[in-house]
Scaffold this active site. Structure first.
Site: not given
Length: 363
Positions: A78-79, A123, A172, A231
């Site tokens: 997302k980032t 975020d 999330t 990640r």
């Protein structure tokens, strides 16, 4: 005061559970490995293709992108997508998190320093407090904010125009967003877990950037144990690199990956100790379920949010865990993975008899 807030934010980042964010040593590596344009971004093909169209159309009109909401489990990009959007649009990216924007003044400070068509990335946007969120509506809709001056009978509102901007929100927990905020985003993107082939490509690219020698088979093995999350794949690659450098030749092959994962307690499906413990508690202590999430969280010693946000999404997506109105149940696939004989059932998610001792609802 600002220095103390920054210190608290840094501490909260370090205190995140392993599955929900970066560890302190991962930050510089994460920045180095993140792609900066759509061509380098691997996976999420449909969303990527749509975003290309939106960016090209906005740039042709000289307008800001429509507001975007990115949702999905942690670590799916997302980032990274927000950074790519800013790069492709040729504008500045301003980043913050929901809990940091504590009051209307902080929001006003963020919005007034935005340039034309800039992107504001928030975020964990579901954690904005109600007052700040309501103040944000006017900025999103009309590109202006109201600032109150004076007190009591002498109070008045001053309207301040702000440059057209794009709000990119990441969350999330989509269900925790209020309906007014959710409806103001022009496009919603739900990021999915990555396929093994996509993760293998990501691992190969990361190894090349880190100047690590890795075989295609080893990259695939790492991908299979990465829980569908880039990640996790990059983090596992760095840990395997450590073992290869100290205990091997420095090059990563399949035996090195297997040995490293054995020492890290990561099995062939990417499960760690806590994943297996969660499934074993459901199977051994509660007869396979159903068991309420509060009971499950207490049994493994983790908050409910950690269970729902960190451990459950991958287990649910891969079919090892099921949600029912009466609680969580272990599927036949979970029994097979743990090497436990599954009891006879008519269906993979059929509930145990009503007289089960766990009568707690899922919610």
């Amino acid at each position: 005061m600002a220095r103390e807030k920054a210190k608290k934010a840094a501490i909260s980042e370090e205190a995140r559970p392993i599955g929900t964010g970066l560890q302190p040593g991962d930050v510089p590596f994460d920045r180095a490995l993140r792609p900066t344009n759509f061509d380098d971004y691997i996976g999420q093909k449909q969303h990527k293709d749509n975003l290309r169209v939106f960016v090209q159309a906005a740039r042709a009109r000289g307008e800001a992108l429509d507001h975007l909401l990115l949702c999905g489990p942690p670590g799916l990009g997302k980032t990274t997508l927000a950074q790519i959007l800013a790069h492709e649009m040729g504008v500045q990216l301003h980043m913050t998190t929901g809990p940091v924007v504590e009051h209307k003044g902080a929001l006003a400070g963020l919005l007034t320093k935005l340039g034309p068509n800039d992107i504001l990335f928030i975020d964990e946007i579901h954690r904005l407090n109600a007052v700040v969120e309501e103040s944000l509506y006017l900025g999103m809709d009309e590109f202006r904010i109201d600032v109150m001056t004076g007190e009591g009978a002498f109070a008045s509102a001053i309207q301040i125009a702000i440059a057209p901007f794009t709000l990119v929100g990441a969350t999330t927990r989509t269900g925790l967003l209020t309906a007014p905020l959710f409806s103001r985003f022009g496009h919603h993107i739900r990021l999915d877990f990555y396929t093994v082939d996509e993760l293998a490509s990501i691992v190969t690219r990361s190894a090349r950037l880190l100047e690590i020698a890795i075989s295609p088979e080893a990259a695939l093995t790492i991908a299979e144990r990465s829980r569908g999350t880039p990640r996790v794949a990059n983090r596992l690659l760095r840990r395997v690199r450590d073992f290869a450098q100290v205990l091997g030749t420095g090059a990563i092959d399949v035996p090195t990956v297997t040995q490293s994962c054995r020492r890290l307690d990561i099995d062939a499906s990417g499960f760690d100790v806590m994943d297996r413990r969660l499934l074993r508690i459901i199977i051994d202590d509660y007869g396979g379920g159903p068991v309420g999430v509060e009971t499950l969280a207490a049994a493994i010693g983790e908050p409910r949010d950690t269970v729902e946000d960190v451990y459950e999404p991958y287990l649910l997506q891969q079919g090892y865990l099921g949600r029912t109105p009466r609680g969580r149940v272990a599927t036949r696939k979970a029994y097979e993975h743990l090497g436990i004989a599954a009891p006879p059932r008519d269906g993979a998610l059929e509930l145990w008899p009503r007289e089960s001792s766990v009568g707690e609802s899922e919610n």
